[in-house]
Design a protein around this motif. Structure first.
Motif, PDB file in Angstrom:
ATOM      1  N   GLN A  12       0.824  -1.208   0.000  1.00  0.00           N
ATOM      2  CA  GLN A  12       0.000   0.000   0.000  1.00  0.00           C
ATOM      3  C   GLN A  12       0.856   1.255   0.000  1.00  0.00           C
ATOM      4  N   VAL A  13       1.953   1.223   0.746  1.00  0.00           N
ATOM      5  CA  VAL A  13       2.861   2.368   0.784  1.00  0.00           C
ATOM      6  C   VAL A  13       3.451   2.621  -0.594  1.00  0.00           C
ATOM      7  N   LEU A  14       3.884   1.560  -1.252  1.00  0.00           N
ATOM      8  CA  LEU A  14       4.451   1.707  -2.591  1.00  0.00           C
ATOM      9  C   LEU A  14       3.409   2.202  -3.582  1.00  0.00           C
ATOM     10  N   LYS A  15       2.174   1.712  -3.416  1.00  0.00           N
ATOM     11  CA  LYS A  15       1.100   2.170  -4.309  1.00  0.00           C
ATOM     12  C   LYS A  15       0.862   3.660  -4.138  1.00  0.00           C
ATOM     13  N   GLU A  16       0.886   4.121  -2.920  1.00  0.00           N
ATOM     14  CA  GLU A  16       0.690   5.540  -2.675  1.00  0.00           C
ATOM     15  C   GLU A  16       1.853   6.347  -3.233  1.00  0.00           C
ATOM     16  N   GLN A  17       3.040   5.797  -3.147  1.00  0.00           N
ATOM     17  CA  GLN A  17       4.195   6.477  -3.727  1.00  0.00           C
ATOM     18  C   GLN A  17       4.060   6.544  -5.246  1.00  0.00           C
ATOM     19  N   GLN A  18       3.503   5.499  -5.842  1.00  0.00           N
ATOM     20  CA  GLN A  18       3.306   5.502  -7.287  1.00  0.00           C
ATOM     21  C   GLN A  18       2.290   6.562  -7.691  1.00  0.00           C
ATOM     22  N   ASP A  19       1.206   6.653  -6.925  1.00  0.00           N
ATOM     23  CA  ASP A  19       0.169   7.636  -7.231  1.00  0.00           C
ATOM     24  C   ASP A  19       0.713   9.062  -7.137  1.00  0.00           C
ATOM     25  N   ARG A  20       1.691   9.247  -6.280  1.00  0.00           N
ATOM     26  CA  ARG A  20       2.257  10.587  -6.088  1.00  0.00           C
ATOM     27  C   ARG A  20       3.667  10.682  -6.678  1.00  0.00           C
ATOM     28  N   LEU A  21       3.878   9.961  -7.776  1.00  0.00           N
ATOM     29  CA  LEU A  21       5.196  10.021  -8.416  1.00  0.00           C
ATOM     30  C   LEU A  21       5.510  11.459  -8.837  1.00  0.00           C
ATOM     31  N   GLN A  22       4.495  12.074  -9.454  1.00  0.00           N
ATOM     32  CA  GLN A  22       4.642  13.499  -9.735  1.00  0.00           C
ATOM     33  C   GLN A  22       4.266  14.236  -8.451  1.00  0.00           C
ATOM     34  N   THR A  23       5.211  14.397  -7.566  1.00  0.00           N
ATOM     35  CA  THR A  23       4.948  14.882  -6.213  1.00  0.00           C
ATOM     36  C   THR A  23       4.444  16.310  -6.219  1.00  0.00           C
ATOM     37  N   LEU A  24       3.385  16.526  -5.437  1.00  0.00           N
ATOM     38  CA  LEU A  24       2.905  17.884  -5.232  1.00  0.00           C
ATOM     39  C   LEU A  24       3.932  18.667  -4.428  1.00  0.00           C
ATOM     40  N   PRO A  25       4.002  19.964  -4.624  1.00  0.00           N
ATOM     41  CA  PRO A  25       4.871  20.770  -3.753  1.00  0.00           C
ATOM     42  C   PRO A  25       4.389  20.656  -2.306  1.00  0.00           C
ATOM     43  N   LEU A  26       5.311  20.868  -1.394  1.00  0.00           N
ATOM     44  CA  LEU A  26       5.002  20.712   0.022  1.00  0.00           C
ATOM     45  C   LEU A  26       3.841  21.601   0.452  1.00  0.00           C
ATOM     46  N   GLU A  27       3.806  22.834  -0.051  1.00  0.00           N
ATOM     47  CA  GLU A  27       2.764  23.760   0.393  1.00  0.00           C
ATOM     48  C   GLU A  27       1.367  23.287   0.011  1.00  0.00           C
ATOM     49  N   PHE A  28       1.238  22.599  -1.140  1.00  0.00           N
ATOM     50  CA  PHE A  28      -0.075  22.103  -1.549  1.00  0.00           C
ATOM     51  C   PHE A  28      -0.449  20.819  -0.816  1.00  0.00           C
ATOM     52  N   VAL A  29       0.544  20.053  -0.421  1.00  0.00           N
ATOM     53  CA  VAL A  29       0.274  18.878   0.423  1.00  0.00           C
ATOM     54  C   VAL A  29      -0.320  19.321   1.759  1.00  0.00           C
ATOM     55  N   VAL A  30       0.266  20.364   2.342  1.00  0.00           N
ATOM     56  CA  VAL A  30      -0.226  20.885   3.625  1.00  0.00           C
ATOM     57  C   VAL A  30      -1.597  21.529   3.447  1.00  0.00           C
ATOM     58  N   LEU A  31      -1.759  22.298   2.387  1.00  0.00           N
ATOM     59  CA  LEU A  31      -3.032  22.968   2.141  1.00  0.00           C
ATOM     60  C   LEU A  31      -4.160  21.959   1.954  1.00  0.00           C
ATOM     61  N   GLU A  32      -3.873  20.890   1.259  1.00  0.00           N
ATOM     62  CA  GLU A  32      -4.864  19.831   1.071  1.00  0.00           C
ATOM     63  C   GLU A  32      -5.266  19.209   2.412  1.00  0.00           C
ATOM     64  N   ALA A  33      -4.273  18.948   3.257  1.00  0.00           N
ATOM     65  CA  ALA A  33      -4.556  18.364   4.573  1.00  0.00           C
ATOM     66  C   ALA A  33      -5.375  19.322   5.439  1.00  0.00           C
ATOM     67  N   CYS A  34      -5.066  20.611   5.371  1.00  0.00           N
ATOM     68  CA  CYS A  34      -5.811  21.607   6.163  1.00  0.00           C
ATOM     69  C   CYS A  34      -7.265  21.674   5.728  1.00  0.00           C
ATOM     70  N   LEU A  35      -7.504  21.677   4.423  1.00  0.00           N
ATOM     71  CA  LEU A  35      -8.873  21.743   3.921  1.00  0.00           C
ATOM     72  C   LEU A  35      -9.659  20.491   4.300  1.00  0.00           C
ATOM     73  N   GLU A  36      -9.025  19.344   4.191  1.00  0.00           N
ATOM     74  CA  GLU A  36      -9.703  18.099   4.556  1.00  0.00           C
ATOM     75  C   GLU A  36     -10.038  18.074   6.041  1.00  0.00           C
ATOM     76  N   ALA A  37      -9.112  18.538   6.877  1.00  0.00           N
ATOM     77  CA  ALA A  37      -9.346  18.544   8.322  1.00  0.00           C
ATOM     78  C   ALA A  37     -10.472  19.507   8.687  1.00  0.00           C
ATOM     79  N   ALA A  38     -10.491  20.702   8.060  1.00  0.00           N
ATOM     80  CA  ALA A  38     -11.545  21.675   8.353  1.00  0.00           C
ATOM     81  C   ALA A  38     -12.907  21.166   7.894  1.00  0.00           C
ATOM     82  N   CYS A  39     -12.958  20.593   6.702  1.00  0.00           N
ATOM     83  CA  CYS A  39     -14.232  20.064   6.196  1.00  0.00           C
ATOM     84  C   CYS A  39     -14.713  18.882   7.026  1.00  0.00           C
TER      85      CYS A  39
END
Length: 306
Positions: free
Chosen positions: A169-196
């Motif tokens: 599962q870890v490798l699959k998630e790494q594959q899905d995020r091969l084109q890695t999002l910038p760090l700031e958008f990873v954090v922003l996504e987590a913040c929006l999900e937590a608030a919602c």
């Protein structure tokens, strides 16, 4: 006795209006130190590798680290009732979404009220995402030809790895995020999900209170049940306004390409590094040209002297 009274009468009297009695204010140095310490706030700093550090920093220190202004930091002031907002600046993003208050940079996240029970699960989720972000970047291993591994190669790794389901599962998630999002958008996504998620939980809890209260009021009309329904309605209106504010903020960002581009902190940082590198290279080349011209002039002078 008479002599002593004469001596007392001849002693100069001190006018309290001219020379007031000094008041003991204690150690003023300690008082200033205490006032300065009050301005410090506790920040939880998480870097891109998921490493956590608790720091006590004042407003000026945070401004130097993030490039924000004092006005930007006021958004995070707990004594000021600012609504939910996402504010992008040159080197940082100020985020205030429900219980989440922090600053996002291209390398770190600064979080306030990290010991709040509502924020602790978010911190754990952020650490997990940062770990996957770090691993996803590490997966981009350069081969012999200098090319990075492709998604197909990672798929073979996943198929051939049968050590455990969790590892797969870890490798699959790494594959899905091969084109890695910038760090700031990873954090922003987590913040929006937590608030919602927080707003969704509150909505469900309110529904569980509202329907029984309405049923009670329908079966028995009384001031007690009417007041209870009235209170629930007030909470529902307040919750609706909070949801609408988060929605408006998100729609505003998605509709404005300039705001989205402004939040791409990694790109701006890389561009700044490229500009500095180009400036340094140009300066070095100019210095070399000047040095060559000086050498040519020195040689010409020698020839003329001969």
């Amino acid at each position: 006795m008479a002599g002593s009274s004469n001596n007392l009468s001849t002693m100069p009297r001190v006018d309290p209006a001219v020379h007031p009695t000094p008041i003991d204010t204690g150690n003023t140095k300690d008082h200033r130190h205490w006032k300065k310490a009050v301005r410090l706030k506790s920040w939880l700093v998480i870097d891109s590798a998921g490493q956590i550090q608790q720091i006590d920093a004042g407003k000026q220190s945070i401004m130097r680290r993030t490039g924000l202004s004092a006005r930007d930091l006021r958004i995070l002031d707990p004594f000021l009732l600012y609504p939910s907002s996402i504010t992008g600046r040159e080197r940082a993003i100020v985020i205030k979404l429900e219980h989440i208050k922090g600053i996002i940079t291209a390398h770190n996240v600064f979080l306030l009220n990290s010991k709040d029970p509502a924020v602790v699960p978010f911190v754990e989720e952020l650490k997990r995402r940062f770990l996957h972000y770090h691993e996803a970047k590490a997966v981009k291993i350069r081969g012999n030809g200098g090319d990075e591994r492709t998604a197909a190669e990672l798929a073979k790794i996943i198929q051939g790895s049968q050590e455990s389901v969790e590892h797969s599962q870890v490798l699959k998630e790494q594959q899905d995020r091969l084109q890695t999002l910038p760090l700031e958008f990873v954090v922003l996504e987590a913040c929006l999900e937590a608030a919602c998620s927080c707003l969704d939980d509150e909505t469900k809890a309110l529904e569980q209170e509202a329907y029984p209260a309405l049923d009670k009021l329908a079966s028995e009309i009384s001031s007690f049940y009417f007041e209870r329904v009235h209170q629930i309605k007030g909470r529902l209106v307040a919750l609706t306004q909070r949801v609408q504010k988060v929605r408006d903020e998100l729609e505003h960002i998605l509709e404005d390409d300039g705001d989205m581009a402004g939040m791409y902190l990694t790109s701006k940082l890389l561009q700044e590094e490229d500009d500095n590198s180009s400036s340094s290279s140009a300066a070095v080349e100019e210095e070399e040209e000047v040095h060559e011209l000086n050498n040519d002039g020195h040689i010409l002078n020698l020839l003329l002297s001969v």
